[in-house]
Motif scaffolding. Sequence first.
Motif: not given
Length: 154
Positions: A5, A9, A31, A45, A81, A83, A129
Amino acid sequence: MALRQSKQVLARNPVPNQSGFDDLMPLQAEYVVPTGGIAVNDVVEMFGISPNMRVVDAIVHNTAAGAGATFDMGYLSGSYGVTTGAARTCGAEFIAAGDMNATTVKRLTKSVTAEPTAAVGNLTDDMVGWGFKVTGANWAAGTIIRATLLVGAL
């Protein structure tokens, strides 16, 4: 397959909702690939999108991820969001087989005809997402991916 993520996020940044507005809105996320890199079929995500928004354009800036590194970019399955639970998958609604071998800027490569669909049992106000699936080859540690979706409201 592992789910990764973006910092947006993980920080639980709120996903904007532009209900009733006519202007385009950028949804931006970043990211950085951690030590050890990430493997083919891993999903990243990047951020969420409200079901009342429609994608107009996608822009990706990245540093070189390594020879043969590619990605698909699109909507993620499951709840935004989250996991835990079922594995999350990522489509190619925005970009398919995008090249990450060199530092580049990429744009939306096809018409977006898919609508974001709210996940059943979603606990995050029906946010969906969006992000990347690693394809082609593993991404190298330290690779930086910055993505912007330009969205408009219904």
